[in-house]
Design an enzyme around this catalytic site. Structure first.
Site, PDB file in Angstrom:
ATOM      1  NE  ARG A  44      13.242  26.143 -49.015  1.00 35.24           N
ATOM      2  CZ  ARG A  44      12.326  27.071 -48.753  1.00 35.24           C
ATOM      3  NH1 ARG A  44      12.544  27.972 -47.831  1.00 35.24           N
ATOM      4  NH2 ARG A  44      11.196  27.087 -49.411  1.00 35.24           N
ATOM      5  CD  GLU A  73      14.108  26.519 -40.949  1.00 40.89           C
ATOM      6  OE1 GLU A  73      12.922  26.230 -41.211  1.00 40.89           O
ATOM      7  OE2 GLU A  73      14.731  27.389 -41.559  1.00 40.89           O
ATOM      8  CG  HIS A  92      12.255  30.166 -42.959  1.00 44.08           C
ATOM      9  ND1 HIS A  92      13.184  30.735 -43.790  1.00 44.08           N
ATOM     10  CD2 HIS A  92      11.498  29.384 -43.747  1.00 44.08           C
ATOM     11  CE1 HIS A  92      12.988  30.312 -45.028  1.00 44.08           C
ATOM     12  NE2 HIS A  92      11.969  29.501 -45.026  1.00 44.08           N
TER      13      HIS A  92
END
Length: 128
Positions: A44, A73, A92
């Protein structure tokens, strides 16, 4: 952790984000790492204090960082993180590869078949 950071060539972050891990990697921790080391985060984004990472990377404190996740993000278009030649960003999506998804489907199928056949596998809490 300090001993680990100073000894490793690659430090890979793989833990959940919670009150104890938020910003647990910052300037102090990065400065403990070898100048040839790489910091990798696939967990994370907020585990690493991104503004402190940016400053350390601008000073070339470590060789590089690979970030599959960021604090925000995607990072803001004006974020300095985009300009760093020693930081590698991915969106990600490591789990989205076909092979990874197929493995997940296969494991789920195997677990269901085992349960139906009375042979439970991958039990986490046997007493539950």
């Amino acid at each position: 952790l300090d001993e680990l950071l100073s000894a490793c060539d690659f430090v890979s972050i793989n833990c959940p984000l919670n009150d104890d891990t938020r910003h647990s990697i910052g300037s102090r921790e990065i400065r403990l790492m070898k100048p040839t080391a790489f910091l990798i985060n696939t967990a994370r984004g907020a585990i690493i204090n991104e503004s402190e990472l940016v400053e350390c990377m601008k000073e070339n404190i470590i060789a590089g960082a690979g970030l599959d996740t960021q604090e925000v993000e995607p990072p803001h278009p004006e974020s300095e993180i985009w300009k760093l030649r020693n930081v590698f960003l991915t969106p990600h999506i490591g789990w989205r590869r076909l092979e990874t998804r197929q493995r997940l489907v296969d494991m789920t199928t195997d677990n269901i078949e085992s349960y139906v056949n009375g042979s439970i596998q991958n039990v986490i809490n046997q007493n539950a």
